[in-house]
Motif scaffolding. Structure first.
Motif, PDB file in Angstrom:
ATOM      1  N   GLN A 468     -18.772  11.964 -17.724  1.00 56.67           N
ATOM      2  CA  GLN A 468     -17.811  12.532 -18.670  1.00 56.67           C
ATOM      3  C   GLN A 468     -16.503  12.868 -17.978  1.00 56.67           C
ATOM      4  O   GLN A 468     -15.413  12.605 -18.518  1.00 56.67           O
ATOM      5  N   ARG A 469     -16.578  13.435 -16.780  1.00 54.73           N
ATOM      6  CA  ARG A 469     -15.362  13.751 -16.035  1.00 54.73           C
ATOM      7  C   ARG A 469     -14.571  12.489 -15.710  1.00 54.73           C
ATOM      8  O   ARG A 469     -13.338  12.441 -15.911  1.00 54.73           O
ATOM      9  N   LEU A 470     -15.255  11.457 -15.221  1.00 61.49           N
ATOM     10  CA  LEU A 470     -14.567  10.216 -14.871  1.00 61.49           C
ATOM     11  C   LEU A 470     -14.038   9.505 -16.110  1.00 61.49           C
ATOM     12  O   LEU A 470     -12.995   8.844 -16.050  1.00 61.49           O
ATOM     13  N   THR A 471     -14.730   9.633 -17.230  1.00 61.99           N
ATOM     14  CA  THR A 471     -14.248   9.024 -18.472  1.00 61.99           C
ATOM     15  C   THR A 471     -12.977   9.720 -18.944  1.00 61.99           C
ATOM     16  O   THR A 471     -12.022   9.058 -19.382  1.00 61.99           O
ATOM     17  N   ARG A 472     -12.948  11.048 -18.870  1.00 60.34           N
ATOM     18  CA  ARG A 472     -11.714  11.768 -19.239  1.00 60.34           C
ATOM     19  C   ARG A 472     -10.566  11.357 -18.328  1.00 60.34           C
ATOM     20  O   ARG A 472      -9.422  11.174 -18.778  1.00 60.34           O
ATOM     21  N   SER A 476      -6.975   9.424 -19.481  1.00 60.67           N
ATOM     22  CA  SER A 476      -5.618   9.829 -19.111  1.00 60.67           C
ATOM     23  C   SER A 476      -4.875   8.684 -18.423  1.00 60.67           C
ATOM     24  O   SER A 476      -3.688   8.437 -18.701  1.00 60.67           O
ATOM     25  N   ARG A 477      -5.570   7.964 -17.575  1.00 65.14           N
ATOM     26  CA  ARG A 477      -4.918   6.872 -16.864  1.00 65.14           C
ATOM     27  C   ARG A 477      -4.559   5.732 -17.802  1.00 65.14           C
ATOM     28  O   ARG A 477      -3.503   5.102 -17.650  1.00 65.14           O
ATOM     29  N   PHE A 478      -5.412   5.442 -18.774  1.00 62.42           N
ATOM     30  CA  PHE A 478      -5.087   4.392 -19.733  1.00 62.42           C
ATOM     31  C   PHE A 478      -3.915   4.793 -20.618  1.00 62.42           C
ATOM     32  O   PHE A 478      -3.072   3.958 -20.962  1.00 62.42           O
ATOM     33  N   ALA A 479      -3.859   6.051 -21.013  1.00 61.83           N
ATOM     34  CA  ALA A 479      -2.732   6.495 -21.839  1.00 61.83           C
ATOM     35  C   ALA A 479      -1.412   6.288 -21.095  1.00 61.83           C
ATOM     36  O   ALA A 479      -0.426   5.797 -21.669  1.00 61.83           O
TER      37      ALA A 479
END
Length: 496
Positions: A468-472, A476-479
């Motif tokens: 979950q942490r890495l997905t969040r 952010s990086r994709f945005a």
């Protein structure tokens, strides 16, 4: 034990298996603009330079099929040679570790030395280029010199840099971390080091005798497990091994990057060494929050690997029952037509899944030759077991690429997949390049490419909270990435 699937069920599977949409965040106009820009890069003849720039910048969640020793570039190993006070023989291109030989060589004038330091290797262009061709696949495809077959060259490289790959672990991991951050990779799950092993000639003889008798083999494994479990020396070797992993990993994780470690067993050893190393790998996993899985490695087409393949799968089955919380990824089906007799292509992925209980399949190249190929794909789809795709490695080692690669079959029938590197130092490429190859050869949508990035976190052998942490973080990086690409595409359109 085998899996069966009727032709009618196969047809239903083909109809049902439609590509899923990206699981990343909806980023509105920026995501749509990024998708349109990407589509323009793969339309017609793919624009490889622009795709390379695109994927170098695009966040790539993780690299799940990654070998530590094969990921480090030759140049780094040369630095390690100097750091450890070794030299490289310029006739054999092997590392000389004997202090007395190194001292004697360094007492000679440079012109008379047969064993060179790193600086001396770089200064001698012939030696440097010849070394590159033995320690990696550099120049393999673009010159006409006599050279070994590609699979032999690939697997032999590890013998050249082995004396320094088994040390300097912390510096090597730092180098891999730096490179990952530079190409927007947030997580690596590396096959780091093999677990300790103990020889047992009696075990080897019994294993041969029990090869066709599952009950007898199960009893043999149980007795060997009990003996090893009570062996204090074996326990100490495992504790030392875990300590090495933790010491090497110190300071690697931070807010930008995370690394976890698989331990592995080398499949080309005697049965007793394989079993004891496998057991040590499972016990090491339970002893460490840094070690997240167990694997098996080594050239699958070699004589011992083929002879003992079914035995190894039964060993995994036994140990998975003993240690059910340990995750298992497995090199399986890394075979091409002609590597082995045809019957050797019929069962490797099947047994890795059904007998050994693999939770990820590495390579899976021989799928189309496997007797139960439709059932394999159904099991992987239904049980959410991904295949790890290594396009550069598959093309170089096995000669399988383009339309001959089974990736489109996996995709067509809904099998999850992740894109990974295998041994980027040996084959001298990057994870970004794997995405470029995938996009240019198979022309998936941007949504599918984005999903592949997220899949490398979804299928990581990590606790839920860590995923979950890495997905969040990936959200952010994709945005940020899509905002940049949207602006870039808009500016490019205005220029034209």
């Amino acid at each position: 034990m085998t899996m069966k699937l009727t032709a009618g069920a196969l047809l239903a599977l083909a109809v049902a298996a439609q590509p899923a949409l990206a699981k990343g965040p909806a980023s509105g106009a920026n995501e749509a603009a990024t998708s349109r820009h990407y589509a323009s890069l793969i339309a017609g003849e793919p624009k490889l330079a622009e795709l390379t720039m695109f994927f170098t910048q695009m966040p790539k969640g993780g690299d799940l099929h990654h070998h530590y020793s094969g990921a480090i570039y030759v140049e780094q190993y040369i630095d390690f040679v100097d750091k450890q006070g070794f030299c490289v023989n310029k006739q054999s291109y092997r590392i000389e570790t004997r202090k007395e030989v190194v001292a004697a060589e360094r007492a000679k004038p440079v012109a008379e030395r047969s064993c060179l330091t790193g600086a001396e290797i770089y200064a001698d262009d012939h030696t440097w280029r010849e070394l590159l061709q033995r320690w990696s696949n550099k120049d393999f495809a673009n010159h006409g010199a006599l050279q070994p077959p590609p699979d032999r060259l690939f697997f032999q490289t590890f013998g050249y840099f082995g004396p320094v790959s088994n040390s300097n672990f912390h510096e090597g991991l730092q180098e891999l971390k730096k490179r990952a951050i530079a190409e927007n990779v947030g997580y690596i799950e590396t096959m780091f080091k093999s677990a300790p092993a103990l020889p047992n000639p009696d075990f080897d003889k019994q294993a041969a005798a029990n090869a066709g008798n599952d009950a007898a083999l199960e009893a043999q494994l149980a007795a060997a497990w009990a003996a090893l479990d009570q062996d204090p020396g074996f326990g100490k070797s495992i504790a030392k091994f875990v300590g090495t992993v933790h010491e090497s990993a110190e300071g690697i994780d931070d807010e930008r990057f995370t690394m976890r470690y698989q331990t592995y067993v080398f499949r080309l050893m005697s049965p007793s060494l394989v079993f004891s190393s496998m057991m040590a790998a499972f016990k090491s996993d339970l002893a460490s929050d840094k070690i997240v899985g167990v694997n098996i490695v080594g050239q699958e087409s070699s004589h011992i690997a083929m002879r003992d393949y079914a035995l190894h799968m039964k060993m995994f089955r036994f140990l998975r029952a003993k240690y059910p919380d340990v995750k298992v990824a497995m090199h399986a089906g890394e075979l091409a037509l002609g590597d082995v007799p045809p019957e050797g292509l019929k069962f490797h992925i099947d047994q890795a899944l059904v007998v050994a209980g693999a939770q990820r399949i590495g390579h899976g190249l021989d799928l189309v030759h496997e007797t139960n190929a439709p059932a394999i794909m159904k099991k992987m789809r239904d049980e959410d077991i991904p295949v790890e795709i290594n396009l550069t490695s598959n093309a170089f080692i096995s000669g399988i690429e383009g339309a001959n690669h089974p990736i489109n079959l996996y995709r067509k029938y809904g099998v999850p997949y992740v894109i990974s590197t295998d041994d980027a130092g040996v084959t001298r490429h990057t994870l970004s390049n794997e995405y470029v190859l995938f996009a240019s050869r198979y022309k998936p949508s941007y949504a599918e490419m984005k999903k592949a990035s997220y899949a490398s976190i979804r299928y990581a052998f990590l606790p839920v909270a860590e995923k979950q942490r890495l997905t969040r973080q990936l959200d952010s990086r994709f945005a940020a990435f899509e905002a940049r690409i949207a602006q870039f595409a808009k500016t490019a359109k205005q220029v034209h």
